[in-house]
Design a protein around this motif. Structure first.
Motif, PDB file in Angstrom:
ATOM      1  N   ALA A 185      -3.815  -5.873  -6.281  1.00 51.08           N
ATOM      2  CA  ALA A 185      -2.771  -6.882  -6.444  1.00 51.08           C
ATOM      3  C   ALA A 185      -2.368  -7.420  -5.075  1.00 51.08           C
ATOM      4  O   ALA A 185      -2.452  -6.708  -4.063  1.00 51.08           O
ATOM      5  CB  ALA A 185      -1.561  -6.263  -7.134  1.00 51.08           C
ATOM      6  N   ASP A 211     -10.026   0.722 -11.311  1.00 52.41           N
ATOM      7  CA  ASP A 211     -11.132  -0.227 -11.304  1.00 52.41           C
ATOM      8  C   ASP A 211     -10.670  -1.679 -11.327  1.00 52.41           C
ATOM      9  O   ASP A 211     -11.495  -2.596 -11.429  1.00 52.41           O
ATOM     10  CB  ASP A 211     -12.055   0.036 -12.506  1.00 52.41           C
ATOM     11  N   ALA A 212      -9.359  -1.896 -11.210  1.00 56.06           N
ATOM     12  CA  ALA A 212      -8.834  -3.261 -11.209  1.00 56.06           C
ATOM     13  C   ALA A 212      -8.805  -3.815  -9.793  1.00 56.06           C
ATOM     14  O   ALA A 212      -8.792  -3.071  -8.805  1.00 56.06           O
ATOM     15  CB  ALA A 212      -7.429  -3.277 -11.796  1.00 56.06           C
ATOM     16  N   ALA A 213      -8.798  -5.140  -9.685  1.00 53.94           N
ATOM     17  CA  ALA A 213      -8.676  -5.773  -8.374  1.00 53.94           C
ATOM     18  C   ALA A 213      -7.325  -5.436  -7.755  1.00 53.94           C
ATOM     19  O   ALA A 213      -6.326  -5.230  -8.463  1.00 53.94           O
ATOM     20  CB  ALA A 213      -8.813  -7.291  -8.523  1.00 53.94           C
ATOM     21  N   HIS A 255      -7.567   6.628  -5.152  1.00 47.05           N
ATOM     22  CA  HIS A 255      -6.560   6.174  -6.107  1.00 47.05           C
ATOM     23  C   HIS A 255      -5.660   7.337  -6.507  1.00 47.05           C
ATOM     24  O   HIS A 255      -6.121   8.473  -6.653  1.00 47.05           O
ATOM     25  CB  HIS A 255      -7.245   5.605  -7.352  1.00 47.05           C
ATOM     26  N   GLY A 281      -1.797  -0.391  -9.530  1.00 46.72           N
ATOM     27  CA  GLY A 281      -3.031  -0.888 -10.117  1.00 46.72           C
ATOM     28  C   GLY A 281      -3.918   0.226 -10.626  1.00 46.72           C
ATOM     29  O   GLY A 281      -3.855   1.365 -10.141  1.00 46.72           O
ATOM     30  N   ALA A 282      -4.726  -0.103 -11.611  1.00 50.16           N
ATOM     31  CA  ALA A 282      -5.687   0.850 -12.149  1.00 50.16           C
ATOM     32  C   ALA A 282      -6.839   1.031 -11.163  1.00 50.16           C
ATOM     33  O   ALA A 282      -7.084   0.178 -10.303  1.00 50.16           O
ATOM     34  CB  ALA A 282      -6.217   0.332 -13.493  1.00 50.16           C
ATOM     35  N   TYR A 324      -1.560   3.981  -8.493  1.00 51.27           N
ATOM     36  CA  TYR A 324      -1.477   3.062  -7.359  1.00 51.27           C
ATOM     37  C   TYR A 324      -2.408   3.476  -6.240  1.00 51.27           C
ATOM     38  O   TYR A 324      -3.007   4.557  -6.246  1.00 51.27           O
ATOM     39  CB  TYR A 324      -0.051   2.909  -6.859  1.00 51.27           C
ATOM     40  N   TRP A 325      -2.511   2.568  -5.269  1.00 45.93           N
ATOM     41  CA  TRP A 325      -3.214   2.822  -4.003  1.00 45.93           C
ATOM     42  C   TRP A 325      -2.133   3.054  -2.958  1.00 45.93           C
ATOM     43  O   TRP A 325      -1.387   2.140  -2.608  1.00 45.93           O
ATOM     44  CB  TRP A 325      -4.096   1.630  -3.639  1.00 45.93           C
ATOM     45  N   HIS A 339      -0.304   2.473 -14.232  1.00 42.60           N
ATOM     46  CA  HIS A 339      -1.738   2.777 -14.139  1.00 42.60           C
ATOM     47  C   HIS A 339      -2.084   3.478 -12.817  1.00 42.60           C
ATOM     48  O   HIS A 339      -3.260   3.579 -12.449  1.00 42.60           O
ATOM     49  CB  HIS A 339      -2.547   1.491 -14.268  1.00 42.60           C
ATOM     50  N   ARG A 348     -13.445   5.634  -3.724  1.00 40.31           N
ATOM     51  CA  ARG A 348     -13.947   4.539  -4.558  1.00 40.31           C
ATOM     52  C   ARG A 348     -14.148   3.296  -3.697  1.00 40.31           C
ATOM     53  O   ARG A 348     -13.336   3.023  -2.807  1.00 40.31           O
ATOM     54  CB  ARG A 348     -12.951   4.208  -5.670  1.00 40.31           C
ATOM     55  N   ARG A 390     -13.650  -0.263  -2.464  1.00 46.51           N
ATOM     56  CA  ARG A 390     -12.534  -1.210  -2.523  1.00 46.51           C
ATOM     57  C   ARG A 390     -12.808  -2.315  -1.522  1.00 46.51           C
ATOM     58  O   ARG A 390     -13.640  -2.147  -0.621  1.00 46.51           O
ATOM     59  CB  ARG A 390     -11.217  -0.528  -2.168  1.00 46.51           C
TER      60      ARG A 390
END
Length: 416
Positions: free
Chosen positions: A250, A246-248, A167, A243-244, A185-186, A183, A158, A160
């Motif tokens: 953290a 598609d979320a920024a 992910h 993090g999800a 993690y990375w 949700h 994805r 990033r």
């Protein structure tokens, strides 16, 4: 290229005796399942080299045969560590070519079906990256499997910041990690995360496996990793960022900027993954980043390193081996000093606990548990293999399993 013994002189005899003690202790422990037998086969095969622990009765071969027989009777999960790909890797690495093809071709078909099912995780320990490591060991016969791994990794990548990443969704996580990352993690560890992807893609580029496509993915993955700036204390990579998908991303909590030394997580394993990528692409900027990160790791104090036991995964002998690999690959004396330091620390950890004084340590709720573990990754077999590599000129190709097999320089090469 030439593998150089880290330890020379009178100390070699002492460490050779220790290897013999560990091999005897491992063989005295009852085997538990096909993967344990595969680890014993690998230990016996390497320990016999340079006549450290001769094997005139071919106990290693017997262990490998028993491993395959037990696996055939009760198939296990697909992964490289504890699974079918790991047993097949040992067969491909140790058995005669015809025998290996007979066993491995059947496992190849099952792994291709597993990947086609679309539920495969991506990591080195139990997922696609580990299957890719096995595919590389198969040579030309493994190219269809390697191609399937590359397709699956590409589908999971994805965009990033900085490039591309993969992910880890929450349903792949154990309960305690899911509580921290509901949700997903990375993951930024070599064992379970994006650095492992980089290390595998680098090897695909070198092996000419869809090299252009592998290089494009590698550029993206390394770009993502290099977007993480070093913290003030030199630590760069946390274990993971919740993090999800598609979320920024953290921000990294400073508490996660730990100086821990380990193969599985944090900076030391990641530095070798970055160096693999740099060498595969002849990228001087990546090499400089990898070298700076590895040198920062070599400067870590014992307190920062947070090492409790001796094992390969996150113990003293694992750190010693990774620094030995870095020294062999760069001739940098900082890595040679670090390898000796962590060898000495590992030897100082020896106790009266089984196996042979090198139990594995696990921590639950802040309580240490010491386990008699014969395994390669966390236990006594890995300790013996590291020691063997430090006293002989036998290159430890078993560490292909860990994706840390940097090619050694010629002994006359200069540091850098």
């Amino acid at each position: 290229m030439t593998w150089r013994p880290l330890v020379t002189g009178e100390r070699c005899a002492e460490l050779a005796d220790l290897v013999r003690d560990i091999v005897a202790a491992v063989e005295a422990a009852p085997p538990v399942g096909p993967y344990d037998l595969g680890d014993r086969a690998l230990l016996r095969a390497y320990a016999a080299e340079a006549d450290i622990v001769p094997d005139p009765d071919d106990r290693g071969g017997d262990a490998l045969g028993d491993s395959v027989a037990e696996f055939a009777a009760a198939p296990i999960r697909p992964g490289l560590f504890g699974g079918a790909a790991g047993i097949a890797w040992r067969v491909a690495h140790l058995a005669a070519e015809d025998d290996a093809d007979l066993v491995c071709s059947r496992i190849d078909a099952a792994l291709l079906q597993h990947i086609a099912g679309g539920s495969a995780e991506y990591d080195l320990i139990g997922g696609l990256v580990g299957i890719g490591v096995y595919a590389l060991a198969r040579g030309d016969a493994g190219r269809p499997l390697a191609g399937a791994v590359l397709d699956a990794i590409a589908a999971m990548a994805r965009p990033r910041p900085g490039g591309l990443a993969l992910h880890t969704p929450p349903d792949w996580l154990p309960a305690w990690q899911r509580a921290e990352a509901p949700h997903g993690y990375w993951n930024l560890g070599l064992a379970h995360g994006v650095p492992g992807v980089a290390a595998l893609l680098a090897r695909f580029v070198t092996a000419g496996i869809a090299a252009d496509r592998a290089r494009e993915l590698l550029d993206g993955v390394v770009g993502f990793l290099l977007a993480f700036e070093p913290a003030a204390n030199g630590a760069r990579f946390p274990a993971w960022l919740p993090g999800a998908p598609d979320a920024a991303l953290a921000p990294i909590p400073e508490a996660e900027r730990r100086g821990r030394l380990a193969w599985c997580y944090q900076d030391l394993g990641a530095s070798i993954a970055l160096m693999s990528a740099a060498r595969a692409t002849d990228n001087a900027a990546w090499h400089a980043e990898a070298l700076a990160l590895a040198r920062a790791c070599a400067a870590r104090t014992d307190a920062q390193a947070q090492i409790r036991d001796g094992g390969l995964c996150h113990g003293a002998f694992g750190a010693a081996h990774l620094f030995d690999r870095l020294w062999q690959a760069t001739a940098d004396p900082a890595f040679e000093r670090a390898a000796h330091h962590w060898l000495d620390r590992g030897l100082a950890l020896r106790s009266d606990r089984p196996l042979a004084g090198f139990p594995a340590c696990s921590v639950e709720d802040g309580v240490e548990h010491w386990i008699a573990d014969p395994s390669l990754l966390a236990g006594a077999s890995g300790v013996a293999l590291v020691l063997h590599s430090m006293i002989t000129s036998v290159e430890p190709a078993w560490d292909q399993l860990l994706l840390v097999d940097l090619e050694p320089l010629e002994p006359t090469a200069t540091a850098g």
